[in-house]
Design a protein around this motif. Structure first.
Motif, PDB file in Angstrom:
ATOM      1  N   GLU A 133       0.829  -1.195   0.000  1.00  0.00           N
ATOM      2  CA  GLU A 133       0.000   0.000   0.000  1.00  0.00           C
ATOM      3  C   GLU A 133       0.873   1.259   0.000  1.00  0.00           C
ATOM      4  OE1 GLU A 133      -2.011  -3.000   2.859  1.00  0.00           O
ATOM      5  OE2 GLU A 133       0.015  -2.272   2.380  1.00  0.00           O
ATOM      6  N   SER A 134       0.280   2.334  -0.492  1.00  0.00           N
ATOM      7  CA  SER A 134       0.926   3.640  -0.443  1.00  0.00           C
ATOM      8  C   SER A 134      -0.151   4.710  -0.481  1.00  0.00           C
ATOM      9  CB  SER A 134       1.897   3.815  -1.615  1.00  0.00           C
ATOM     10  OG  SER A 134       1.219   3.712  -2.841  1.00  0.00           O
ATOM     11  N   ARG A 138      -9.383  -1.492   7.503  1.00  0.00           N
ATOM     12  CA  ARG A 138      -8.650  -0.548   8.335  1.00  0.00           C
ATOM     13  C   ARG A 138      -8.672  -1.001   9.787  1.00  0.00           C
ATOM     14  NH1 ARG A 138     -12.718   4.698   8.095  1.00  0.00           N
ATOM     15  NH2 ARG A 138     -14.394   3.831   9.405  1.00  0.00           N
ATOM     16  N   GLN A 139      -7.684  -0.516  10.522  1.00  0.00           N
ATOM     17  CA  GLN A 139      -7.620  -0.807  11.949  1.00  0.00           C
ATOM     18  C   GLN A 139      -7.223   0.451  12.698  1.00  0.00           C
ATOM     19  OE1 GLN A 139      -5.083  -4.097  13.089  1.00  0.00           O
ATOM     20  NE2 GLN A 139      -6.211  -4.359  15.001  1.00  0.00           N
ATOM     21  N   ALA A 140      -8.140   0.921  13.510  1.00  0.00           N
ATOM     22  CA  ALA A 140      -7.896   2.096  14.339  1.00  0.00           C
ATOM     23  C   ALA A 140      -7.260   1.659  15.659  1.00  0.00           C
ATOM     24  CB  ALA A 140      -9.200   2.839  14.592  1.00  0.00           C
ATOM     25  N   THR A 145      -9.272   7.921  11.014  1.00  0.00           N
ATOM     26  CA  THR A 145      -7.861   7.696  11.331  1.00  0.00           C
ATOM     27  C   THR A 145      -7.616   6.227  11.645  1.00  0.00           C
ATOM     28  OG1 THR A 145      -7.513   9.938  12.150  1.00  0.00           O
ATOM     29  CG2 THR A 145      -6.009   8.233  12.955  1.00  0.00           C
ATOM     30  N   ALA A 146      -6.692   5.625  10.921  1.00  0.00           N
ATOM     31  CA  ALA A 146      -6.434   4.193  11.070  1.00  0.00           C
ATOM     32  C   ALA A 146      -5.273   3.802  10.159  1.00  0.00           C
ATOM     33  CB  ALA A 146      -7.673   3.380  10.697  1.00  0.00           C
ATOM     34  N   VAL A 147      -4.826   2.573  10.339  1.00  0.00           N
ATOM     35  CA  VAL A 147      -3.941   1.948   9.358  1.00  0.00           C
ATOM     36  C   VAL A 147      -4.838   1.235   8.352  1.00  0.00           C
ATOM     37  CG1 VAL A 147      -2.113   0.275   8.960  1.00  0.00           C
ATOM     38  CG2 VAL A 147      -2.097   1.661  11.047  1.00  0.00           C
ATOM     39  N   TYR A 148      -4.604   1.513   7.091  1.00  0.00           N
ATOM     40  CA  TYR A 148      -5.420   0.951   6.021  1.00  0.00           C
ATOM     41  C   TYR A 148      -4.644  -0.154   5.315  1.00  0.00           C
ATOM     42  CZ  TYR A 148      -8.930   4.543   6.610  1.00  0.00           C
ATOM     43  OH  TYR A 148      -9.932   5.323   7.120  1.00  0.00           O
ATOM     44  N   TRP A 184      -2.502 -10.139   2.474  1.00  0.00           N
ATOM     45  CA  TRP A 184      -2.577  -8.809   3.087  1.00  0.00           C
ATOM     46  C   TRP A 184      -1.355  -7.977   2.732  1.00  0.00           C
ATOM     47  CZ3 TRP A 184      -6.707  -7.244   5.998  1.00  0.00           C
ATOM     48  CH2 TRP A 184      -7.565  -8.230   6.482  1.00  0.00           C
ATOM     49  N   GLY A 185      -1.577  -6.677   2.643  1.00  0.00           N
ATOM     50  CA  GLY A 185      -0.458  -5.765   2.580  1.00  0.00           C
ATOM     51  C   GLY A 185       0.006  -5.410   3.980  1.00  0.00           C
ATOM     52  N   GLN A 186       1.023  -4.569   4.053  1.00  0.00           N
ATOM     53  CA  GLN A 186       1.608  -4.216   5.353  1.00  0.00           C
ATOM     54  C   GLN A 186       0.905  -3.025   6.000  1.00  0.00           C
ATOM     55  OE1 GLN A 186       2.748  -3.069   2.551  1.00  0.00           O
ATOM     56  NE2 GLN A 186       3.108  -0.899   2.981  1.00  0.00           N
ATOM     57  N   GLY A 187       0.088  -2.322   5.239  1.00  0.00           N
ATOM     58  CA  GLY A 187      -0.691  -1.214   5.786  1.00  0.00           C
ATOM     59  C   GLY A 187      -0.054   0.138   5.541  1.00  0.00           C
TER      60      GLY A 187
END
Length: 122
Positions: free
Chosen positions: A6-7, A38-40, A91-94, A112-115
């Protein structure tokens, strides 16, 4: 095997927009359904959106429907998430994810990607 990167994350003000990208390293990208999660902080990872291999079917959770748009470019092995009208609670890691069907992507994807971090300031 699919590798995902991801980017596009960063800091944005509330009401602003961000486009996330996910690059996939596979010769058979169009065979995979793709999705975004996503993970908040302090919360479980949540499913946001999925798209079929040919891009013809899309699904969204209610919290982002109408604000986020998923798309893909199979010629570029790329997945995108256009995020508009962002809120601080976004706001989170996507993460991007891949599997063979949109149902699998939404439930328990194999890849999965790394986020990438997205921070929305108020």
């Amino acid at each position: 095997q699919v590798q995902l990167v991801e980017s596009g994350g960063g800091l944005v003000q509330a009401g602003g927009s961000v486009r996330l990208s996910c690059a996939a390293s596979t010769r058979t990208f169009s065979r995979y359904a793709m999705g975004w999660f996503r993970q908040a902080p302090g919360k479980e990872r949540e499913f946001l959106s999925a798209i079929s291999g040919d891009g013809g079917r899309k699904r969204y959770v209610d919290s982002v429907n109408g604000r986020f748009t998923i798309s893909r470019d199979n010629a570029k092995n790329a997945l995108y998430l256009q995020m508009n009208s962002l809120k601080p609670e976004d706001t989170a890691v996507y993460y991007c994810a891949a599997d063979y069907t949109t149902d699998n992507v939404a439930r328990r994807p194999d890849y999965w990607g790394q986020g990438t971090q997205v921070t929305v300031s108020s």
